[in-house]
Motif scaffolding. Structure first.
Motif, PDB file in Angstrom:
ATOM      1  N   ALA A 628     105.961 -12.884  94.558  1.00  0.00           N
ATOM      2  CA  ALA A 628     105.406 -12.164  93.413  1.00  0.00           C
ATOM      3  C   ALA A 628     105.830 -10.701  93.439  1.00  0.00           C
ATOM      4  O   ALA A 628     106.132 -10.111  92.395  1.00  0.00           O
ATOM      5  N   PHE A 629     105.897 -10.082  94.620  1.00  0.00           N
ATOM      6  CA  PHE A 629     106.330  -8.695  94.725  1.00  0.00           C
ATOM      7  C   PHE A 629     107.831  -8.569  94.508  1.00  0.00           C
ATOM      8  O   PHE A 629     108.308  -7.615  93.893  1.00  0.00           O
ATOM      9  N   VAL A 630     108.588  -9.553  95.012  1.00  0.00           N
ATOM     10  CA  VAL A 630     110.042  -9.520  94.831  1.00  0.00           C
ATOM     11  C   VAL A 630     110.392  -9.674  93.361  1.00  0.00           C
ATOM     12  O   VAL A 630     111.300  -9.009  92.839  1.00  0.00           O
ATOM     13  N   ARG A 631     109.649 -10.529  92.659  1.00  0.00           N
ATOM     14  CA  ARG A 631     109.911 -10.726  91.232  1.00  0.00           C
ATOM     15  C   ARG A 631     109.672  -9.443  90.445  1.00  0.00           C
ATOM     16  O   ARG A 631     110.343  -9.173  89.446  1.00  0.00           O
ATOM     17  N   ASP A 632     108.728  -8.603  90.906  1.00  0.00           N
ATOM     18  CA  ASP A 632     108.403  -7.362  90.198  1.00  0.00           C
ATOM     19  C   ASP A 632     109.390  -6.235  90.476  1.00  0.00           C
ATOM     20  O   ASP A 632     109.227  -5.131  89.943  1.00  0.00           O
ATOM     21  N   LEU A 633     110.399  -6.496  91.328  1.00  0.00           N
ATOM     22  CA  LEU A 633     111.371  -5.439  91.623  1.00  0.00           C
ATOM     23  C   LEU A 633     112.165  -5.034  90.388  1.00  0.00           C
ATOM     24  O   LEU A 633     112.540  -3.873  90.224  1.00  0.00           O
ATOM     25  N   ASP A 634     112.441  -5.979  89.522  1.00  0.00           N
ATOM     26  CA  ASP A 634     113.272  -5.712  88.345  1.00  0.00           C
ATOM     27  C   ASP A 634     112.484  -4.891  87.324  1.00  0.00           C
ATOM     28  O   ASP A 634     111.640  -5.416  86.586  1.00  0.00           O
ATOM     29  N   ASP A 636     110.151  -2.578  87.696  1.00  0.00           N
ATOM     30  CA  ASP A 636     108.746  -2.262  87.968  1.00  0.00           C
ATOM     31  C   ASP A 636     108.690  -1.328  89.165  1.00  0.00           C
ATOM     32  O   ASP A 636     108.901  -1.735  90.311  1.00  0.00           O
ATOM     33  N   ALA A 637     108.391  -0.065  88.903  1.00  0.00           N
ATOM     34  CA  ALA A 637     108.368   0.925  89.980  1.00  0.00           C
ATOM     35  C   ALA A 637     107.270   0.625  90.992  1.00  0.00           C
ATOM     36  O   ALA A 637     107.448   0.834  92.202  1.00  0.00           O
ATOM     37  N   THR A 638     106.117   0.102  90.521  1.00  0.00           N
ATOM     38  CA  THR A 638     105.020  -0.206  91.435  1.00  0.00           C
ATOM     39  C   THR A 638     105.400  -1.333  92.386  1.00  0.00           C
ATOM     40  O   THR A 638     105.157  -1.259  93.597  1.00  0.00           O
ATOM     41  N   GLY A 639     106.018  -2.396  91.834  1.00  0.00           N
ATOM     42  CA  GLY A 639     106.453  -3.498  92.682  1.00  0.00           C
ATOM     43  C   GLY A 639     107.472  -3.055  93.708  1.00  0.00           C
ATOM     44  O   GLY A 639     107.425  -3.472  94.874  1.00  0.00           O
ATOM     45  N   ALA A 640     108.402  -2.208  93.293  1.00  0.00           N
ATOM     46  CA  ALA A 640     109.409  -1.704  94.228  1.00  0.00           C
ATOM     47  C   ALA A 640     108.756  -0.893  95.336  1.00  0.00           C
ATOM     48  O   ALA A 640     109.132  -0.987  96.514  1.00  0.00           O
ATOM     49  N   ALA A 641     107.758  -0.080  94.990  1.00  0.00           N
ATOM     50  CA  ALA A 641     107.078   0.731  95.996  1.00  0.00           C
ATOM     51  C   ALA A 641     106.346  -0.144  97.006  1.00  0.00           C
ATOM     52  O   ALA A 641     106.335   0.145  98.212  1.00  0.00           O
ATOM     53  N   ILE A 642     105.727  -1.231  96.528  1.00  0.00           N
ATOM     54  CA  ILE A 642     105.001  -2.128  97.436  1.00  0.00           C
ATOM     55  C   ILE A 642     105.967  -2.794  98.408  1.00  0.00           C
ATOM     56  O   ILE A 642     105.720  -2.851  99.621  1.00  0.00           O
ATOM     57  N   VAL A 643     107.099  -3.289  97.901  1.00  0.00           N
ATOM     58  CA  VAL A 643     108.072  -3.957  98.766  1.00  0.00           C
ATOM     59  C   VAL A 643     108.627  -2.974  99.786  1.00  0.00           C
ATOM     60  O   VAL A 643     108.768  -3.287 100.981  1.00  0.00           O
ATOM     61  N   VAL A 658     111.076 -10.370 105.848  1.00  0.00           N
ATOM     62  CA  VAL A 658     111.816 -11.421 105.150  1.00  0.00           C
ATOM     63  C   VAL A 658     111.296 -11.483 103.720  1.00  0.00           C
ATOM     64  O   VAL A 658     110.082 -11.555 103.493  1.00  0.00           O
ATOM     65  N   ALA A 659     112.199 -11.458 102.745  1.00  0.00           N
ATOM     66  CA  ALA A 659     111.824 -11.512 101.334  1.00  0.00           C
ATOM     67  C   ALA A 659     112.038 -12.924 100.794  1.00  0.00           C
ATOM     68  O   ALA A 659     113.109 -13.510 100.980  1.00  0.00           O
ATOM     69  N   GLU A 660     111.017 -13.447 100.125  1.00  0.00           N
ATOM     70  CA  GLU A 660     111.102 -14.775  99.515  1.00  0.00           C
ATOM     71  C   GLU A 660     111.308 -14.646  98.006  1.00  0.00           C
ATOM     72  O   GLU A 660     110.960 -13.624  97.411  1.00  0.00           O
ATOM     73  N   GLY A 661     111.843 -15.697  97.406  1.00  0.00           N
ATOM     74  CA  GLY A 661     111.968 -15.745  95.956  1.00  0.00           C
ATOM     75  C   GLY A 661     113.020 -14.820  95.386  1.00  0.00           C
ATOM     76  O   GLY A 661     112.883 -14.358  94.245  1.00  0.00           O
ATOM     77  N   VAL A 662     114.082 -14.539  96.130  1.00  0.00           N
ATOM     78  CA  VAL A 662     115.153 -13.658  95.645  1.00  0.00           C
ATOM     79  C   VAL A 662     116.022 -14.443  94.661  1.00  0.00           C
ATOM     80  O   VAL A 662     116.562 -15.500  95.005  1.00  0.00           O
ATOM     81  N   GLU A 663     116.182 -13.892  93.438  1.00  0.00           N
ATOM     82  CA  GLU A 663     116.891 -14.635  92.395  1.00  0.00           C
ATOM     83  C   GLU A 663     117.993 -13.837  91.702  1.00  0.00           C
ATOM     84  O   GLU A 663     118.800 -14.415  90.974  1.00  0.00           O
ATOM     85  N   THR A 664     118.022 -12.512  91.872  1.00  0.00           N
ATOM     86  CA  THR A 664     119.014 -11.706  91.145  1.00  0.00           C
ATOM     87  C   THR A 664     119.781 -10.806  92.105  1.00  0.00           C
ATOM     88  O   THR A 664     119.310 -10.471  93.198  1.00  0.00           O
ATOM     89  N   ALA A 665     120.975 -10.368  91.636  1.00  0.00           N
ATOM     90  CA  ALA A 665     121.798  -9.459  92.439  1.00  0.00           C
ATOM     91  C   ALA A 665     121.112  -8.107  92.596  1.00  0.00           C
ATOM     92  O   ALA A 665     121.251  -7.444  93.639  1.00  0.00           O
ATOM     93  N   GLU A 666     120.356  -7.683  91.584  1.00  0.00           N
ATOM     94  CA  GLU A 666     119.652  -6.410  91.676  1.00  0.00           C
ATOM     95  C   GLU A 666     118.594  -6.455  92.786  1.00  0.00           C
ATOM     96  O   GLU A 666     118.405  -5.470  93.521  1.00  0.00           O
TER      97      GLU A 666
END
Length: 715
Positions: A628-634, A636-643, A658-666
């Protein structure tokens, strides 16, 4: 009734030999591999064992002599003494091989049998009719004993002194006389009636005592039926009757022994309970009374064109009362709930206690709006604070409502509809209210079907494992794989864990499933290591129930030894909520796992308690960042800060991230830039079959040339 070891269908299976003998009787006993010389020793052994068991039943009551005891125990144990004495007479009356002295003729043996069977049938019927909870003092017990001696003496007098008073029971070459057959048929009917009454009481109380007594009555009836089938005193059916008699005494002994255990437990609870404590449970009608009332209300509504509704109330969070404040506090809360609910019901409504924290309300002449308003009013009554033991506790209630449908509907069906609606309300969260819909019924039927098939899925080898690669960020190598269980359902195809893991947890099958996944994954990893393909870690998820079972480290050690996998090649994933259930015990379990040499990771970090204190106290190796946090990286500044904060926290504590749910190059670029150690997700590969993982390992010897997307592989 899954907690009880004995079921009446087992007694029905015991009736198969009787059916077989009845069928063979049409063709004559010569169809059986039988010789009369076998009869005397086999009969002696069976009858002697039955006598010993009868004396053991008598001993259960003799130990309580001089004090108060349950009336059932006083009656049955005294009768057992009479049955043992009559059994001795029957044993000594059976004709032995030629040349041996006998006590009496075969008719005497049959007389002893009939008197004993008559006494047993009447005593079992009396036990079924005795008021529940009735006790007997020393005087009553003494009268029962005197009665037992009197019946035994009467049996000996009839069989040995005045055999002429009893009509003939057997005619050579023909079989039993009409008198004996009619008498035995009557006793079989009495036994079956007692069995039905006792089984009904057993279903109501879910007690081993009544289940075993019902079984004893049913098996005694089978003994009588077998006795009627024998054409000669030394026929196989007579031995079958004695075998059933032995089983009946065994059931009787188990019944009284279970009753004694139950009484002892109740006495211990009474001693542990303060004198001022309330009764263990509210004095309300139970489910069966509610069903009777509901059936009458339905009949009246059909006749008069009225309406009926059922509300099932589930007190949310009630378990925390028992766990945090003790069972006495839980009883106080239940009594307070009864007082509050009763005060808000109309005169014609019924309040029943279904058990635990669940109540049933039967509403007569209630339309949809009225019953909804009543349910909300009942929910409001639960919002007021409770004060068990001086502690302030806030609770809520979920409500499920079922209205009488236009089509035919039984009381049990309407109650089940309300229960389904209540389950749906609980699923939506505390203090919700739901009306029953047809969709709920379909979902529940599917759930029941899945649960039924789930019980056999492991034995039928329907579970399979897929594996998802974990990629190291420094050099792009496959540093491990995570084992993910799937169910290859015969009708529904491949099912994801979300469809069956909750069912496995609720039914208790999760322990067996967990161990199967662990063994299968370790065997697979060991095979890849032996082929020189794999040098990373096999990651396996552990359920909370498995983690909390004693001896986890020993079980893991045994699996590693059996599979040949090195402990360093195994990683066990545990959720935050699992380790926070009991922090002291969890710390001990984690230390024992670490002592084996396995890696321990916290899965879905950030979605549970996320307490920094346990990260410091618990021996861990890896933090897995929730998808859920990895998905918010795209974007979303808050999600990026949490990760970023989780990665920094992990490294500061000496843990891997370890990051789960990685789906994009970004997402990959961000994680690599911020020092994430490993990545897992669809960007590289979906979970795939073992052969595909082996092919990938063989092609690149476990190395990925760059951190770049791999073609998505459909399962």
């Amino acid at each position: 009734m899954n907690t009880l070891p004995y079921r009446m269908p087992g007694v029905l299976r015991l009736a198969l030999p009787v059916v077989l003998l009845a069928a063979l009787a049409w063709g004559g006993t010569r169809l059986l591999p039988w010789t009369p010389h076998w009869y005397p020793p086999l009969h002696a052994v069976l009858e002697a064992c039955a006598i010993v068991l009868a004396l053991l039943v008598f001993a259960l009551g003799a130990h309580r002599a001089g004090g108060r005891m349950p009336a059932t125990l006083a009656l049955l144990s005294s009768a057992a003494l009479a049955l043992a004495l009559l059994g001795i007479g029957h044993l000594l009356s059976v004709p032995a091989p030629a040349g041996s002295n006998t006590l009496a003729a075969a008719d005497a043996g049959a007389a002893f049998w009939l008197v004993a069977h008559g006494l047993g049938a009447l005593v079992l019927l009396a036990a079924a009719l005795l008021p529940e909870g009735r006790s007997a003092g020393p005087a009553t017990h003494a009268l029962c004993m005197l009665g037992a001696f009197a019946v035994a003496a009467a049996g000996y007098w009839l069989a040995l002194v005045r055999p002429g008073l009893l009509p003939a029971t057997f005619v050579s070459g023909i079989g039993m006389t009409g008198f004996a057959r009619a008498f035995e048929c009557t006793l079989v009917g009495v036994d079956l009636g007692a069995a039905l009454l006792l089984a009904r009481r057993a279903r109501r109380h879910r007690s081993r005592l009544w289940y075993y007594l019902a079984a004893a009555a049913a098996v005694t009836a089978l003994s009588g039926i077998s006795f009627m089938l024998h054409p000669a005193p030394d026929a196989p059916s007579d031995l079958l009757a004695h075998l059933y008699k032995l089983l009946a005494f065994l059931c009787l002994h188990r019944a009284l022994f279970a009753g004694a255990q139950q009484e002892q437990q109740q006495e211990q609870q009474r001693r542990a309970q303060p004198a001022s404590a309330p009764a263990p449970r509210p004095a309300l009608p139970d489910r069966y009374r509610a069903l009777d009332t509901l059936a009458g209300a339905i009949a009246a509504a059909r006749r008069d064109g009225g309406s009926v509704a059922v509300i099932v109330l589930d007190i949310d969070g009630f378990r925390k009362i028992n766990s945090h404040h003790g069972w006495s506090s839980g009883d106080q809360v239940l009594h307070e709930c009864v007082a509050r609910l009763s005060a808000r019901l109309a005169a014609g409504d019924l309040l029943a206690h279904q058990g635990g924290n669940e109540f049933i309300v039967v509403c007569r002449q209630a339309e949809r709006e009225q019953v909804a308003a009543l349910a909300r009013d009942l929910q409001e009554s639960m919002r007021l604070p409770f004060a068990p033991g001086g502690h302030c506790v806030f609770l809520s209630a979920s409500a499920g409502i079922a209205l009488l449908p236009a089509e035919p509907c039984q009381a049990s069906q309407l109650l089940q509809m309300a229960q389904l609606a209540s389950a749906s309300a609980r699923h939506e969260g505390p203090a919700h209210l739901c009306f029953y819909t047809a969709r709920m019924g379909g979902a529940m039927r599917e759930r029941i079907g899945l649960e039924t098939m789930l019980c056999q899925a492991i034995a039928r080898r329907e579970f399979v494992l897929q594996y998802q690669p974990r990629i190291g960020m420094t050099d792009g190598r496959m540093v491990g794989v995570e084992a993910l269980v799937r169910w290859r359902h015969p009708q529904l195809g491949l099912l994801a864990p979300g469809r069956f893991i909750p069912l496995a947890e609720e039914s208790g099958l999760i322990n067996e499933l967990d161990m199967w996944v662990l063994r299968e994954a370790c065997v697979r990893a060991a095979a890849w290591c032996a082929q020189g393909l794999f040098s990373g870690r096999m990651s396996v998820n552990l359920s909370a129930r498995q983690f909390q079972q004693p001896g986890l480290a020993q079980r893991v050690r045994a699996v590693l030894a059996d599979s040949g996998l090195a402990p360093a090649a195994l990683e066990l994933e545990i959720t935050e909520s699992t380790v926070m259930h009991d922090t002291e015990d969890a710390a001990d379990v984690l230390r024992s796992l670490r002592a084996l040499g396995v890696t321990v990771s916290i899965d879905d970090f950030g979605t549970g308690y996320s307490s920094l204190s346990y990260l410091k106290r618990f021996p861990l190796d890896v933090l897995k960042i929730d998808r859920a946090f990895v998905r918010d990286l795209d974007g979303d500044a808050t999600g990026a800060a949490i990760v970023r904060a989780i990665i920094t926290l992990a490294h500061s504590l000496g843990l891997s991230a370890v990051a789960e749910g990685v789906e994009t190059a970004e997402q990959v670029a961000f994680l690599k830039e911020n020092g994430c150690d490993e990545i897992q997700g669809y960007y590289f590969s979906r979970p795939v079959w073992p052969d595909e993982i082996a092919r990938l390992l063989a092609e690149a010897a476990g190395a990925w040339s760059t951190v770049s997307p791999h073609p998505v592989i459909q399962p």
